[in-house]
Design an enzyme around this catalytic site. Structure first.
Site, PDB file in Angstrom:
ATOM      1  N   MET A 124       0.816  -1.226   0.000  1.00 14.98           N
ATOM      2  CA  MET A 124       0.000   0.000   0.000  1.00 14.98           C
ATOM      3  C   MET A 124       0.848   1.274   0.000  1.00 14.98           C
ATOM      4  O   MET A 124       0.322   2.353   0.254  1.00 14.98           O
ATOM      5  CB  MET A 124      -0.939  -0.007   1.222  1.00 14.98           C
ATOM      6  CG  MET A 124      -2.035  -1.032   1.146  1.00 14.98           C
ATOM      7  SD  MET A 124      -3.242  -0.675  -0.154  1.00 14.98           S
ATOM      8  CE  MET A 124      -4.148   0.649   0.641  1.00 14.98           C
ATOM      9  N   TYR A 125       2.159   1.163  -0.278  1.00 10.35           N
ATOM     10  CA  TYR A 125       2.951   2.401  -0.394  1.00 10.35           C
ATOM     11  C   TYR A 125       2.263   3.286  -1.423  1.00 10.35           C
ATOM     12  O   TYR A 125       1.982   2.851  -2.549  1.00 10.35           O
ATOM     13  CB  TYR A 125       4.361   2.111  -0.913  1.00 10.35           C
ATOM     14  CG  TYR A 125       5.251   1.287  -0.009  1.00 10.35           C
ATOM     15  CD1 TYR A 125       5.231   1.447   1.374  1.00 10.35           C
ATOM     16  CD2 TYR A 125       6.140   0.364  -0.557  1.00 10.35           C
ATOM     17  CE1 TYR A 125       6.066   0.690   2.193  1.00 10.35           C
ATOM     18  CE2 TYR A 125       6.981  -0.387   0.250  1.00 10.35           C
ATOM     19  CZ  TYR A 125       6.931  -0.216   1.624  1.00 10.35           C
ATOM     20  OH  TYR A 125       7.749  -0.955   2.419  1.00 10.35           O
ATOM     21  N   GLY A 126       2.003   4.529  -1.047  1.00 10.86           N
ATOM     22  CA  GLY A 126       1.301   5.429  -1.974  1.00 10.86           C
ATOM     23  C   GLY A 126      -0.188   5.484  -1.675  1.00 10.86           C
ATOM     24  O   GLY A 126      -0.883   6.351  -2.182  1.00 10.86           O
ATOM     25  N   HIS A 186     -12.478  23.471 -30.891  1.00 11.21           N
ATOM     26  CA  HIS A 186     -13.505  22.638 -31.522  1.00 11.21           C
ATOM     27  C   HIS A 186     -12.832  21.484 -32.282  1.00 11.21           C
ATOM     28  O   HIS A 186     -11.788  21.708 -32.914  1.00 11.21           O
ATOM     29  CB  HIS A 186     -14.308  23.506 -32.497  1.00 11.21           C
ATOM     30  CG  HIS A 186     -15.211  22.724 -33.392  1.00 11.21           C
ATOM     31  ND1 HIS A 186     -16.425  22.237 -32.955  1.00 11.21           N
ATOM     32  CD2 HIS A 186     -15.063  22.310 -34.673  1.00 11.21           C
ATOM     33  CE1 HIS A 186     -17.003  21.578 -33.960  1.00 11.21           C
ATOM     34  NE2 HIS A 186     -16.191  21.599 -35.004  1.00 11.21           N
TER      35      HIS A 186
END
Ligand SMILES: Cc1cc2nc3c(=O)[nH]c(=O)nc-3n(C[C@H](O)[C@H](O)[C@H](O)COP(=O)(O)OP(=O)(O)OC[C@H]3O[C@@H](n4cnc5c(N)ncnc54)[C@H](O)[C@@H]3O)c2cc1C
Length: 448
Positions: free
Chosen positions: A37-39, A433
């Site tokens: 779970m780093y981050g 556009h």
């Protein structure tokens, strides 16, 4: 060294941003309980992987084909997503760990007192402590809820085979994103929601347009449902539910529980530091993201506010202002936009028509998405765009954009709202556009 100016608990968006900023001049120790779970949640198991899969699902829907072909594309998308999150995780880790002022500790942290935190049996001391422990899925304690083919968002993202039939419990934004994505990958999707109204907090007209489109795409939506439990035999889950007093059974090869997320406070021993909680079990903070203990701050999902990565990031700005003497607080962040990445995406900021009318007179502008050339180019010509304007100030009160690229367009509206720009400026602006944002010419011209 077990001592630093700042201790940060959790490697989430707010925590890592603060660590990088504070680590330029001060010592920082950051704790993360899970090296996968780093981050944080966003890059590993939430925003980034889901949006990568949303894009792959759109491609797969265009290609069509048999279950075997779709399943092969799905498996490859899951694999690609794993490579992407792995890269980001590594980059996030090194961004902090390579700074000599920052120590990243692998371990679950818990408070010893208001200046000390313990992890892996070692006590660390800090002058200021920042809590950034995030949230996790709330799983209702129903019979059978832990069976193998019952998932939460993060575990479903690792299932390598495409469910033939996905049943989703919960009609919130995460459930809807998964419904849209799996419909595009080619699953049959059933959704059970407890609420009697679809997207009850959204503008009624826009919610109806979204519901109608989902029905056309084959979503089987059941409202006012009480889910009672699950059984599983040979990979098929039977979900028992009560609908209008009648027991109803649904069979599927996968179930997603998407019934909300709760702040991660378990095991933090907040009481040892004297950190107060809200009634809903989140860390209580003031407008400076300061907890009830003056040297302890909290950022992100753990404070129980809006659960978005950019709110955690904004919380980090607020804490930096509190530490360095700036003026940012949660009271001056302005209206907060959000996007739900369904097909086409839905984005919203400000008031719904009903809420705006409850406050007084209101002007309304709306156009169908099929009036926008770019929507046809993108092959996403369904949808509805609606804006609400204050007749006195001519400022925008709310915008509800259910159309391709709405997640980009809504940021322009946020800018206009924050800077009190009258709606006529957006109406008469030059836009390139063909783009989706040029629709603002017609959308704001329709205001009456
Ligand atoms: C499926 C899904 C899709 C989403 N999509 C979007 C989106 O498109 N856009 C968006 O803006 N938001 C989205 N979100 C919400 C977003 O992911 C969260 O709001 C955000 O990640 C919260 O970040 P955070 O900073 O609060 O902490 P997190 O990123 O959750 O980090 C907290 C960290 O703390 C660690 N931790 C917890 N307790 C401890 C402890 N005691 N000791 C040490 N470490 C600990 C955890 O392991 C975790 O790594 C989504 C969420 C989900 C579930």
């Amino acid at each position: 060294m077990n001592k630093a100016e700042y201790l940060i608990i959790g490697f989430g968006k707010g925590g890592k941003t603060l660590a990088a900023a504070l680590g330029k001049t001060s010592s920082v120790i950051l704790f993360e309980q899970d090296p996968k779970m780093y981050g944080g949640t966003c890059i590993n198991v939430a925003c980034i992987p889901t949006k990568a899969l949303v894009e792959q699902a759109l491609l797969s829907a265009k290609l069509g084909g048999s279950y075997a072909e779709r399943n092969a594309r799905y498996a490859s998308a899951i694999e690609k997503k794993g490579v992407l999150t792995g890269k980001l995780r590594d980059k996030n880790y090194h961004k902090l760990a390579d700074n000599p002022n920052i120590q990243v500790i692998d371990g679950k942290a818990s408070f010893v007192d208001a200046r000390h935190v313990e992890a892996n049996g070692i006590v660390y001391e800090g002058n200021k402590i920042i809590i950034n422990t995030g949230a996790r899925p709330f799983v209702p304690p129903l019979p059978g809820v832990n069976l193998p083919n019952i998932y939460v968002s993060e575990t479903l993202l690792d299932r390598p085979s495409l469910p033939k039939h996905l049943l989703i419990v919960g009609g919130g934004y995460i459930g809807l994103e998964f419904a849209s994505m799996y419909l595009n990958f080619g699953s049959e999707v059933t959704m059970l929601q407890v609420e009697p109204t679809f997207l009850a907090r959204e503008d009624e007209e826009v919610a109806k347009a979204i519901e109608d489109d989902f029905a056309k795409r084959g979503l089987k939506l059941y409202k006012s449902v009480t889910t009672e439990g699950f059984e599983e035999k040979k990979g098929i889950v039977t979900t028992k539910a009560l609908i209008e007093g009648k027991e109803t059974l649904f069979e599927s090869d996968a179930v997603l529980i998407a019934t909300g997320r709760r702040p991660n406070i378990e095991g933090l021993a907040l009481e040892k530091a004297g950190v107060a909680l809200t009634e809903r079990g989140a860390v209580k903070v003031n407008e400076h993201n300061q907890t009830s203990v003056p040297n302890i701050y909290a950022v992100g999902d753990v404070v129980g506010g809006l659960q978005f990565t950019y709110i955690s990031l904004d919380d980090s700005r607020i804490v930096l202002a509190a530490l360095n003497g700036g003026s940012r607080t949660s009271l001056n962040r302005g209206a907060v936009p959000y996007s739900v990445f369904i097909d086409p995406p839905f984005s919203r900021i400000g008031l719904s028509e009903k809420d705006a009318r409850a406050k007084g007179e209101v002007l309304v502008g709306k156009i169908p998405a099929n009036s926008i050339p770019k929507a046809h180019i993108l092959g996403q010509s369904n949808g509805l765009l609606k804006v609400l304007v204050d007749p006195k100030s001519h400022e925008i009160l709310g915008a509800h954009l259910y159309c391709a690229e709405s997640h980009e367009m809504i940021n322009l509206i946020k800018l206009a709202m924050d800077h009190h720009i009258p709606y006529e400026d957006l109406r008469d602006e030059i836009y390139t556009h063909p783009t989706m944002s040029e629709a603002f010419n017609d959308l704001f011209a329709s205001v009456k």
